[in-house]
Structures are given as C-alpha cells and as structure tokens.
Write an enzyme that holds these catalytic residues in place. Sequence first.
Site, PDB file in Angstrom:
ATOM      1  N   ARG A   1       0.792  -1.191   0.014  1.00  0.00           N
ATOM      2  CA  ARG A   1       0.096  -0.055   0.001  1.00  0.00           C
ATOM      3  C   ARG A   1       0.916   1.280  -0.072  1.00  0.00           C
ATOM      4  O   ARG A   1       0.444   2.318  -0.700  1.00  0.00           O
ATOM      5  CB  ARG A   1      -0.967  -0.055   1.121  1.00  0.00           C
ATOM      6  CG  ARG A   1      -0.284   0.114   2.664  1.00  0.00           C
ATOM      7  CD  ARG A   1      -1.327  -0.126   3.517  1.00  0.00           C
ATOM      8  NE  ARG A   1      -2.080  -1.317   3.344  1.00  0.00           N
ATOM      9  CZ  ARG A   1      -3.464  -1.471   3.472  1.00  0.00           C
ATOM     10  NH1 ARG A   1      -4.119  -0.541   3.972  1.00  0.00           N
ATOM     11  NH2 ARG A   1      -4.023  -2.698   3.278  1.00  0.00           N
ATOM     12  N   THR A   2       2.054   1.297   0.750  1.00  0.00           N
ATOM     13  CA  THR A   2       2.787   2.414   0.987  1.00  0.00           C
ATOM     14  C   THR A   2       3.485   2.705  -0.392  1.00  0.00           C
ATOM     15  O   THR A   2       3.455   3.905  -1.027  1.00  0.00           O
ATOM     16  CB  THR A   2       3.701   2.526   2.031  1.00  0.00           C
ATOM     17  OG1 THR A   2       3.026   2.196   3.177  1.00  0.00           O
ATOM     18  CG2 THR A   2       4.298   3.984   2.269  1.00  0.00           C
TER      19      THR A   2
ATOM     20  N   HIS B   1       6.765   6.972  10.562  1.00  0.00           N
ATOM     21  CA  HIS B   1       6.149   6.948   9.490  1.00  0.00           C
ATOM     22  C   HIS B   1       5.543   8.200   9.232  1.00  0.00           C
ATOM     23  O   HIS B   1       3.925   8.136   9.236  1.00  0.00           O
ATOM     24  CB  HIS B   1       5.247   5.631   9.444  1.00  0.00           C
ATOM     25  CG  HIS B   1       4.561   5.309   8.100  1.00  0.00           C
ATOM     26  ND1 HIS B   1       4.912   5.836   6.985  1.00  0.00           N
ATOM     27  CD2 HIS B   1       3.977   3.897   7.744  1.00  0.00           C
ATOM     28  CE1 HIS B   1       4.254   5.269   5.987  1.00  0.00           C
ATOM     29  NE2 HIS B   1       3.559   4.244   6.451  1.00  0.00           N
TER      30      HIS B   1
ATOM     31  N   ARG C   1      12.051   3.600   2.534  1.00  0.00           N
ATOM     32  CA  ARG C   1      11.640   2.733   3.350  1.00  0.00           C
ATOM     33  C   ARG C   1      12.735   1.714   3.876  1.00  0.00           C
ATOM     34  O   ARG C   1      13.254   1.322   3.115  1.00  0.00           O
ATOM     35  CB  ARG C   1      10.274   1.912   3.246  1.00  0.00           C
ATOM     36  CG  ARG C   1       9.881   0.876   3.865  1.00  0.00           C
ATOM     37  CD  ARG C   1       8.605   0.163   3.757  1.00  0.00           C
ATOM     38  NE  ARG C   1       7.446   1.044   4.049  1.00  0.00           N
ATOM     39  CZ  ARG C   1       6.254   0.894   4.486  1.00  0.00           C
ATOM     40  NH1 ARG C   1       6.232  -0.579   4.392  1.00  0.00           N
ATOM     41  NH2 ARG C   1       5.184   1.572   5.015  1.00  0.00           N
TER      42      ARG C   1
ATOM     43  N   LYS D   1      25.442  -7.052  -4.223  1.00  0.00           N
ATOM     44  CA  LYS D   1      26.722  -7.071  -4.656  1.00  0.00           C
ATOM     45  C   LYS D   1      27.674  -6.384  -3.689  1.00  0.00           C
ATOM     46  O   LYS D   1      28.753  -6.235  -4.032  1.00  0.00           O
ATOM     47  CB  LYS D   1      26.735  -6.213  -6.106  1.00  0.00           C
ATOM     48  CG  LYS D   1      25.929  -6.807  -7.054  1.00  0.00           C
ATOM     49  CD  LYS D   1      26.471  -6.095  -8.496  1.00  0.00           C
ATOM     50  CE  LYS D   1      25.706  -6.348  -9.674  1.00  0.00           C
ATOM     51  NZ  LYS D   1      25.829  -5.310 -10.958  1.00  0.00           N
TER      52      LYS D   1
END
Lengths: 300, 300, 300
Positions: free
Chosen positions: A53-54, A131, A103, A81
Amino acid sequence: MKSKHLLSIKDLSIADINNILTKAEKFLDKKNKKKNSFSDKNIINLFFEDSTRTLTSFELAGKQLGASVINMSIATSSIKKGETLIDTAMTLNAMDPDILIVRHNMSGVPYLLSEKVNCSVINAGDGSNEHPTQALLDALTIKRHKKNIAGLEVAILGDVLHSRVARSNIYLLNKLGAKVRIISPPTLLPPKIEDLGVKVFKNLEEGLKNVDIVMVLRMQKERMSGTFVPSEKEFFKFWGLDRKKLNNAKKNALVMHPGPINRGIEIDSDVADDIGRSLILEQVKLGVAIRMALIEQLIK
Amino acid sequence: MKSKHLLSIKDLSIADINNILTKAEKFLDKKNKKKNSFSDKNIINLFFEDSTRTLTSFELAGKQLGASVINMSIATSSIKKGETLIDTAMTLNAMDPDILIVRHNMSGVPYLLSEKVNCSVINAGDGSNEHPTQALLDALTIKRHKKNIAGLEVAILGDVLHSRVARSNIYLLNKLGAKVRIISPPTLLPPKIEDLGVKVFKNLEEGLKNVDIVMVLRMQKERMSGTFVPSEKEFFKFWGLDRKKLNNAKKNALVMHPGPINRGIEIDSDVADDIGRSLILEQVKLGVAIRMALIEQLIK
Amino acid sequence: MKSKHLLSIKDLSIADINNILTKAEKFLDKKNKKKNSFSDKNIINLFFEDSTRTLTSFELAGKQLGASVINMSIATSSIKKGETLIDTAMTLNAMDPDILIVRHNMSGVPYLLSEKVNCSVINAGDGSNEHPTQALLDALTIKRHKKNIAGLEVAILGDVLHSRVARSNIYLLNKLGAKVRIISPPTLLPPKIEDLGVKVFKNLEEGLKNVDIVMVLRMQKERMSGTFVPSEKEFFKFWGLDRKKLNNAKKNALVMHPGPINRGIEIDSDVADDIGRSLILEQVKLGVAIRMALIEQLIK
C-alpha cells in the site's frame, strides 16, 4: 516548509501540517490531479522492505502529479553486490532525482541518507521509529469526520512497542491538540512512553472510555510466539477490537487502522467492515492525496 | 458496453465485440497511439501469476493511451503479510484506479473482486476459466486474414481441459458464427464440452480435415508426467502440430498459438516459424491494440 | 549513425561518438529534459542480470525523454516457462517497441537478438564482452575534466579478464587517441590483450607512472577464492588503489570506477571519496545524459 526533507513529524510546524492537509483536500477532486508542470521531476522509491500500500500510494501520487517515478526494491538492488547503503543512495542521488522516498527496517536510515544526498528525502517508514505520511493521512481522515482535531480523545491500541505508526501519530496528534492515550499489553508498551505526552492504560475497557477515535495497530505475526503475546487467540480475546469492546468508547467513536489488517487478531471483521464506524479504506484513499500534497510541497 | 467489467466473453454482445475490433484496428496506426486525454487515468495490473506477454501487453496498452500504469505482482504484495485477497483489492480500489486488471490461478477471482470494487475489472486470465482479451485478439487476427469469421472452420488443438484460452475462444468464435471443433487426447478433454457448441475429434488427422484455422494450445510441462500425457515425446508424436499433420487441413489454413510456445512439444518449429502459415507473432502485435481498444472502451 | 543498434563501440565512428557526447552535454541542462515529442515511443529494458545503476539510468533516461519505459527482469519472464531467449525477444519485438535494451551474462546475446528483431537494440552489458554506454559516459566524464582525450595516458586497473567495461573503454579510448595501459595481476590478464592496442604492466607502481586517468575495475567477490586471487586482503595490498599507490600517477590524475565499488578491495575509501580526485559519482550523473543522447540518436 522549514526542512527540505520529511524524516519525522518533529520536522513539521503546525503551519506546515495545515498546509499539507489543505493541499491534500484539493487533490481529492479528480480535476486537480495530473499536472504537466511536474513532467520534468523524478522521484525514486527506494524500498528496502516489502510494501503494497505505501509503495503503490507513493507511486500513484507521483504519477498523478505527472512526475517520472522509479521503483527500486532491495531484491534487484546492488546491496547484494556488496555496495553499502550510503553508496546506493549517493549513486541514486547522482542521477539527480528530486525526491528519494525511503523505507527501511532500521530506524534512522532516512535521516542518515538525508545527510548524504542533496535531493529531498521522505521517510516512508523506518524500523520502529516513524512513518510520518501515515500520521498525516490519519490526521486528514480525522479532520474530515470530526472537523477539529484539538480536544479529541484518541486511543492508540495494540503493539505500540514496535509501531512507527504509533510514534508518528503521537507526535502529530499532540501538536494538533488532541489528547492521546495508549492502550497496550505491558509486554508491548515502550518504556517511558508517558514522556511523549500520552496517558497509558493497561486495561482496554477503561482505556476506551469517552474516546472519539480508536486507532488499532497492526500486530506482526512473528510476535505471536510467547515472548510478547502468548497466542493469536489470547491476544484477540483480550486486546482485539470487537463490537463489544468498542461499545466502551463514545457512541459515535470511529475506528482506524494503518493496514493491512489481521482479521480476528487485532480487529474483528464486524468492526473493520462497518462502514458507519470504520475509516480504514478512507485512510487509504486520503493517503494518495496526502502524498501528492507533500511531494508538491517539497519540489515545487 | 453493457457491463463496466470484462470478466468473460459472455459479458459481450456482438456489437460490443465488433466495436472493440474496429477500435483496435485504428490503434494499429502509430499516429493514434499516445493520447493525453488519458493522462488523468490510473490502471493497476494486479497479477497473482507470473506473466511476460500479457502483463507487458497491458502495460504498453495503458501507457500508449497516456494513462499511469502500476504493476503489482504477488511477490511484493501484502498477501504475504496475511491480508486477504479481497482486502488487497479493496485497498487498491480505495486508491481510485480506473481499471484493475487481474490475473489469478483460481477461476472466478476477477468476478469475485468485481463485486467488491467500484472500478472496472478486466480478467487477464483466471485459472482454467477464461482469458477474454486473448480471444478478442485472436478474433482480430483471424478477421485480418480471412475477412469473415462467420462460416470458418476453426480447430482448437491440445490441452483443452486446462485452457482458459480455449474456453474464451469457444464462446467468442461461436458468437461470431464460426464452426469450432476440439481436437484433444481423451485425458485432456473436459467432460460435456459438446454442450458449449463444439464438435469433438479424438483423431487429429480427421479433426484437421477442411479446417481454416488451427489454434494450438500451450501444453504445461507439469502435465507431462503420466496422469495426463505419458511423455513430451509421445505427446509430440501424436498431438504436436508438424507440417505433415497440418497438411490434413485446408491448403491455406493458418496456425495460431497464444504463446509462449513449447517447440517440439505441442508445435514443431518448422510450422511455428513459417511466416506464410503462422500468425503467432501477429497475435502478440494485435494484443496491444485490442487492449488499448478495450481500456478506451471501459474508461472513456 | 551508420547502425541502428549499439552493440559494440566498434559500431561507432568518431563522428558518431562526438555527436553523442555533444548531445549528452545538452541534456545536462534540466530545461532540455522532458520532451513530449517522444511520448509515442516505447522502450523495453530486458535485463537478464540484476542491476541497480544501469537499469535505473536507462529507465530515467527514457522517461526524461517522455517515452514509455517497460522493465522486464528475468525473474518475471517466460524464460522460466521454457520459452527460448529468441522467442522472448521476438515476442517483445512484435509489440512494436522502438528500442530493446538488453543485458545478459552471456557475451553476444544483444548481437544475436539484433539479428532477429526489427527495433533498435542497445547492449547494456553482455558477459565479459562489452558495455558500450559505460565507455561513452566515461569518455564524457574525462572530456569534461581534461578537455582533450587525445594524448591522455589512461590506465585501466584490476580484473581486465572478466571486464566488459575494460573492453569497451579500450576500443573507445583508442578511437579517440588516448594511450591506454592495462595494469593487472597475471591471473586476471586476458591473453593477447596487447593486440587491442594497449601496453601491459604487471607492476602497479610502474604502470601508474605519468598517468592522467586511473580507471579502477570492479572485483567480483566470487573470484576471491584462490584461482584468480588468493584473498581480498592480498588483492587490496598489491592491487587496490590507495593514496600511496595513486601518488605514482601524475599530480592531477583523476580516478574513475564503473561502480558499484568494493571499498577496501579494489579501491580505498580515502581515494574513492576524495572529491578532488574521484569522478565516480559524476560518472553516474553523466550516464543518464549519455543514455538520453543515445536513445534520441537511435529513435529520432
């Protein structure tokens, strides 16, 4: 805005917040969406944690403003890597994006990156820290239903210990003059949480008394294993929000949840799906508008 | 269109079908592609099954119309976090997309979701039920080569039991007046398939006699293990379309396949790559145009 | 350009190269980015190898030109369903993209596909063969700092054997009149590399003497296991570029690296982060501009 980043609700003045909420409401009208004035802007979603959703909400917000949006998920990233987190961010920054939306499951990562890059950084959730866009969209949702946020009694219910949503909402609701209370089992209560200006209730029925808004938090399944909570069933019995428990709140109390919901764990379907009481889907809808407003604010 | 969704070929009237085919032909001209009038439209591709060609085709179709297109694959979705299918769809619906394009390995999922959301839903393939845009693009491909579909003899060859492509094509070709036959080993023949208005042949040579179009179906490797088919080699020998078997059909019979093809299993490379007989790549090309026409039809 | 593809630096005349470099510099000015004249163009990134920087750079380049960009990574591709590489490419080609940008871990794949499709193909790195856009962006980076590339002494340092970046840079720098030397441990030196017109040094200090540019190559971790190199520590001690070793070069020698860097393996942080000497982040920035210029050149 005084800062070119949004890392924490603490970065925002009350004027900033009201500005974003007002702009967001404007975007609810479809006619105000796609703006070609943003067609030369680039946004990179840098998500080190899975998200439906975000990520989708930020992607839609950016695209509806006409910006180019690029998604980078950890699975396809050079982190594998052996490149460091900061090198990844500086590499992306060198490509001249206007905003990096980050995030990460570690608290503080967006702040760390904002010190290194020269584009704007938006915190889309960092560990159990903050958030901020969730808190902003929650504030807009409340405002549209209750008019004034100042003076409201808001209860945040559940796993506060691990919740970045709880922390951002405590900061924001306090700024806007709401009275915030925390209802949580002792094992899921952060130490010294009272210092953030909240009242703590270890009894759910008592905690819900006279409340205007109940914000139910998501319960992570991985915490249902003894240390934090004995079992899903036990948690639902004592802390899951059902109709009977909700009756302790004000008659017109409304229910919110940042999603995705765990039906039968922290919330009963009967409450979650009650269109007269549950604002859960409206939160999602307003989330896109809030993110459009924030992006516009940061890059105009 | 009478429905705001496309879940099944059964939703479409003959006028709807002709409308989509005519619009699609218009989009084959590059000048008619990018239209900024769709720049305020949002399309979400919600794919619970891996897909190259169908996902890319829908993505290109949406983008060529100027819409914002967002891809969600199950790997990055909240389904993993325990959110139900319907909650995922309703969450996405709350973000106000214009169309949700759904692929799922269970029959009926697009229909289920269409009952819950208020945007349009397009079925991009559900289990072994239907794949209506494939049938539409097949019809356009035939029409461009044979002018009239009515009266044509069309043979569908192979694993009909598991094929959503077969089912949608049977409905559509029947609506448009073609005569449809099924050629299939008994183990891969659905019970009572004759009730859909097709003639069944258990002998390939006989089934291909006098045929204008041979639609070869994809054979799933996981079915090559004894229950359905003894081995790949055995299947190819008896049911795989090669030049010799194709000679049983009309002299100018054309070959189609929904792709991706398994060379040497259901079709021989000699036939698949024969540009005079094989329409396989043209089907792909027309697929984009059909999807543009359908999207335009649903959201204009 | 004489070719409609860019598969190898060998495809480019000196005039082609200068054209691309000049165009790229124009794109460094933000005002020249988004062009709606490309809104009817489609680009497909077909990456069979994980990549952050190259994929993002091409995606941004395409989007900044206003084109529709579609990313296909192998994880979601039909290759898993048994479709051959060439069938995948021909299927995508049938959807009428303007450019197919291909990365693959086998040398020659972009060339193979270019023979089959009718759109343009850009090689975004094939095995240990070539990575032409990296060489072009390196040339632009050098040009902006040293004005003339002709006559410069350029050292390429490290794992030349496995490096597509080295190969493309050797071709391009030679075309533009630079003097190229290779500094490499014997185990990482391709046989007969002198035939490409480079001078080979097996001693690092000697190799860096009088050098204007040091291009450090990335060292793959999987080669640090005995066959090629005894250990990371050993490699860094003898071949990793640190301040002391760099002092062998000219006083104003500049350092480049295609990224992502392995700090403490092929390059010391002290050198990599020295903004007076290291061009690493500028290479990234110019990469987007080079790719915009190349795309414009190929599809205008």
